[in-house]
Enzyme design. Structure first.
Site, PDB file in Angstrom:
ATOM      1  N   GLU A   1      39.974 -10.895 -17.973  1.00 31.76           N
ATOM      2  CA  GLU A   1      39.505 -10.821 -16.592  1.00 31.76           C
ATOM      3  C   GLU A   1      40.625 -10.489 -15.609  1.00 31.76           C
ATOM      4  OE1 GLU A   1      37.183 -14.238 -15.522  1.00 31.76           O
ATOM      5  OE2 GLU A   1      35.953 -14.085 -17.320  1.00 31.76           O
ATOM      6  N   VAL A   2      41.830 -10.932 -15.898  1.00 28.48           N
ATOM      7  CA  VAL A   2      42.975 -10.654 -15.025  1.00 28.48           C
ATOM      8  C   VAL A   2      43.988  -9.861 -15.847  1.00 28.48           C
ATOM      9  CG1 VAL A   2      44.828 -11.646 -13.634  1.00 28.48           C
ATOM     10  CG2 VAL A   2      42.596 -12.782 -13.716  1.00 28.48           C
TER      11      VAL A   2
ATOM     12  N   HIS B   1      45.344 -19.392 -22.149  1.00 33.44           N
ATOM     13  CA  HIS B   1      44.540 -20.547 -21.768  1.00 33.44           C
ATOM     14  C   HIS B   1      44.863 -21.674 -22.745  1.00 33.44           C
ATOM     15  CE1 HIS B   1      41.540 -18.258 -19.273  1.00 33.44           C
ATOM     16  NE2 HIS B   1      41.976 -17.267 -20.051  1.00 33.44           N
TER      17      HIS B   1
ATOM     18  N   HIS C   1      48.148 -13.878 -19.961  1.00 29.08           N
ATOM     19  CA  HIS C   1      48.051 -15.318 -19.739  1.00 29.08           C
ATOM     20  C   HIS C   1      47.453 -15.982 -20.969  1.00 29.08           C
ATOM     21  CE1 HIS C   1      44.293 -13.514 -18.261  1.00 29.08           C
ATOM     22  NE2 HIS C   1      43.684 -14.669 -18.492  1.00 29.08           N
TER      23      HIS C   1
END
Length: 120
Positions: free
Chosen positions: A100-101, A107, A105
């Site tokens: 999504e970004v 999680h 990253h």
């Protein structure tokens, strides 16, 4: 591979333009609580460098960035007290990975039984 979008939300967080709930900050990494948690503990760990996905980070980051990031992940797991019962570490990449970004990253989810990885 598409080019890095310097206006993505994580880039804005790193520049201090958007606030975050910091869990841990190191020289090369930032960890913060997810604004839409999917588990009782849901922390995002991001490198401070402009990397789009895990493969980009793994191939292009410096040794110092790589070590710092993975040690930051380990420290977050300790901070959220997930070592004993466990956690899930997820990174998504590009369209098929449902990223999504467009800033790499990871999680870290903990605090409940996660269930199967994929539901289909």
């Amino acid at each position: 591979m598409p080019s890095y979008d310097t206006n993505n939300i994580f880039a804005k967080i790193l520049r201090g333009e958007v606030p975050n709930d910091t869990v841990l900050e190191t020289e090369h990494s930032l960890a913060f609580n997810d604004i839409a948690p999917q588990a009782p503990r849901h922390v995002l760990v991001i490198p401070k460098g402009a990397y789009m996905a895990y493969d980009d980070f793994s191939s292009d980051a410096s040794a110092e960035e790589l070590v710092d990031f993975h040690r930051a992940v380990a420290e977050v797991i300790r901070i959220i007290e997930a070592e004993e019962k466990g956690f899930r570490a997820i990174t998504n990449a590009r369209t098929h990975g449902m990223q999504e970004v467009s800033h790499f990253h990871m999680h870290i989810l903990a605090g409940q039984l996660m269930g199967p990885l994929l539901a289909s």
